[in-house]
Design an enzyme around this catalytic site. Sequence first.
Site, short mmCIF file in Angstrom:
data_model
loop_
_atom_site.label_atom_id
_atom_site.label_comp_id
_atom_site.label_asym_id
_atom_site.label_seq_id
_atom_site.Cartn_x
_atom_site.Cartn_y
_atom_site.Cartn_z
N GLU A 1 0.82 -1.22 0.00
CA GLU A 1 0.00 0.00 0.00
C GLU A 1 0.85 1.26 0.00
OE1 GLU A 1 -0.80 -2.68 1.73
OE2 GLU A 1 -2.89 -3.11 1.23
N HIS B 1 -11.52 -5.30 10.01
CA HIS B 1 -11.98 -5.14 8.63
C HIS B 1 -13.41 -4.58 8.57
CE1 HIS B 1 -8.71 -7.93 7.51
NE2 HIS B 1 -8.98 -7.73 6.26
C1 LIG Z 1 -2.15 -4.31 4.54
C2 LIG Z 1 -3.09 -5.26 3.90
N1 LIG Z 1 -3.28 -5.22 2.57
C3 LIG Z 1 -4.13 -6.08 1.97
C4 LIG Z 1 -4.80 -7.01 2.70
C5 LIG Z 1 -5.78 -7.95 2.02
N2 LIG Z 1 -5.25 -9.29 1.95
C6 LIG Z 1 -5.51 -10.18 2.91
S1 LIG Z 1 -4.71 -11.61 2.65
C7 LIG Z 1 -3.99 -11.06 1.26
C8 LIG Z 1 -3.08 -11.95 0.50
C9 LIG Z 1 -1.91 -12.34 1.31
O1 LIG Z 1 -1.12 -13.22 0.61
P1 LIG Z 1 0.05 -14.02 1.29
O2 LIG Z 1 0.85 -13.10 2.13
O3 LIG Z 1 0.73 -14.77 0.24
O4 LIG Z 1 -0.68 -15.00 2.31
P2 LIG Z 1 -1.72 -16.16 2.00
O5 LIG Z 1 -3.07 -15.50 2.06
O6 LIG Z 1 -1.40 -16.73 0.69
O7 LIG Z 1 -1.59 -17.12 3.12
C10 LIG Z 1 -4.39 -9.76 0.99
C11 LIG Z 1 -3.98 -8.96 -0.17
C12 LIG Z 1 -4.60 -7.02 4.10
N3 LIG Z 1 -5.26 -7.88 4.90
N4 LIG Z 1 -3.74 -6.15 4.67
#
Ligand SMILES: Cc1ncc(C[n+]2csc(CCOP(=O)(O)OP(=O)(O)O)c2C)c(N)n1
Lengths: 334, 338
Positions: A59, A128
């Site tokens: 972000e 959230h």
């Molecule tokens: C700061 C922030 N940006 C975006 C999100 C939305 N979001 C939640 S999980 C996710 C993907 C995360 O991917 P990864 O780190 O690979 O973990 P995984 O979900 O694959 O376990 C996103 C974009 C968030 N929760 N917090």
Amino acid sequence: MRLRMNQAIALAISEEMELDPRVVVFGEDVAVAEGPFKTSEGLLAKFGPDRVRDTPISETAFLGAAVGAAMTGLRPVTEIMFIEFLGVAFDQLVTEAALMHYMSGGRYNVPMLMRASVGSGLGFGCQHSQTLERWMLGTPGLKLAVASGARSAYGLTRAAIRDDNPVVILEPRSLYGQRENVEPGEESIIELGTADILRTGNDVTIVTLGQTVRVGLEAADSAPWSAEVIDLQTLMPWDKETVLHSVARTGHLVLVEENQYSGGWGTDIASYVVSEAFSDLHAPVLRITAPDVPVPYGPELEQRFLPSSAYVQDQVGALLSTKKTPPPWWEEFL
Amino acid sequence: MSTTSDVAMADSTRRRLELTSSRLTRLERMMEIRLVEDRIQELFAQGLVSGTTHTSQGQEAVAVALAAATRPTDYVSCTYRGHGVALALGLTPEVVLGEVLGRQIGCMGGLGGSMHLSDPDVGLLPTFAIVGAGTPVAVGAALQFSVTQCDGVAVSVFGDGATNIGAFHEGLNLAAVWNLPVIFVCENNLYGEYSPIASTTSVTDIATRAQSYAMASEIVDGQDVDAVEATISRAVERARTGGGPTLVEAKTYRYVGHSRSDKATYRPEGELDSWIARDPIELFAKKLAHDNELGGESVQDIQRRQSELIDAAQETVLASPSGSIAQMFENILAPSRH
Ligand SMILES: Cc1ncc(C[n+]2csc(CCOP(=O)(O)OP(=O)(O)O)c2C)c(N)n1
Ligand SMILES: [Mg+2]
């Protein structure tokens, strides 16, 4: 045409992109996946990967990039998926974007739009589910609007993309799937800073915003008193004239807010109206808000968090009959 | 196990210690995680749960291995995809399912939901729904061990996508500069939400990012619980003996979509099947059968027994009341000290 709010947003962005090649869109999963809430449906297909981009989960990087791109000639539209995620990139909005025009002696503009989904009601839990207007309230250099459905989302989005300032639009997440009549076109663009009187009435002015617009309208529809219901639409700057004008007729002001009581957007409006129009008021200003607690999980509790139309009706009724502000429902729990 | 306070020991602590006793318990715990998460998805499908949930089917080996390689007195920060880690660390199915279902038996009394699990008895810090947020917090827990001169360690669990956020980089650098006892465990499941790693991340191996911070790192097959345990154990040993932080990258895969509503249509044909062919539970079950460590039972028997335990847990949870209005006003500030 009948559009869901997410479709109206995609349409507004698409129309502005067609008119102005400087408009670009980026954010997490907004391109290929067309937005976690489908607010950019069709954009990648129509405008291509140069103008419609997925970002990493970064972000700070993409909001900062929006600032830089905006200052140097593009008109970025970025998406913060849930408003809480702004927390990790806050600097770029309130200390950079908001101050660039000022810090350049007026020579740099930052024509960017930051959209974010907000609000309770979908069971997403305490990290959230907030609206968080308060994070931005009172920040000089920013404009801040809140959509209350497809129609206002469309009009505000188009206006925001054309604005030469950093504009934030908050979109109540629970409304993305709801349909409203939208008449696409220039006439439906909503000037930032204007409120919309959705229902006229004589006994009380009910000012609402975002998700509470529906709550206020529902409360007014079946009430024994006659309410003027205003969708404030923009918080920064807010439409003082429309509100003062209405209060001058009704003598009562009620603010229905989704945020917690302390520091909510209504405090500013209440204080202004009391200061400027004290003699018009027949009763104290009533703020109907959520309690000062995090947003709880679980449907029954979460429903309790957001003021309901029945509760608003009770509270307004009590205000009108006693000329005093009734205690909030949560008083017994404090 | 020898302890003077068996009576007072929390269920979660007991369950955590069981994990170190045998490989069979680890297999059982992996099965438990799979069953609980399958159950959660069913309950969502039946409309019994509101909101969203992120499950980790396919990633169970990482969770169980990290729990086996650490102590209940260590600290762990984890993400919204946390049911597996929570159960592995020792939280009971009742407490996890209860929280997901918004029941008072849940670890937050039902007020948090699927993304908010925690238990100080086994060092699970409240799981983080903000990507990246848990990494600096784990660094802080490690700082605490360092300042108080304990040999505890902190573990930060996160995804591949999280390594693109500032908090990750700042956290790793600080841990390296202060030489703190922290293990960064990246569950590289190849996707962040709907985006394949290659579209968002400049490196293929997350472990290479450790080099920027002059930090030790290791890549491990995340479907092999023994291998992950050995890798994390090496990192833990390094941390406990003053050798500083390590970045561990476990290559793994989530069988299901990012969250409840995601059908995962963005995955190339055959990818899921190729990972299921190396299912961590099946691999481990085969290994234990081969090594004669199934305690005389068949895999099916063990599976059935676990399944019955989850049935019972679900019943207990469904008998527990939902979170109450009064609870909304609790636990916001720490009680004042008089
Ligand atoms: C700061 C922030 N940006 C975006 C999100 C939305 N979001 C939640 S999980 C996710 C993907 C995360 O991917 P990864 O780190 O690979 O973990 P995984 O979900 O694959 O376990 C996103 C974009 C968030 N929760 N917090
Ligand atoms: Mg991932």
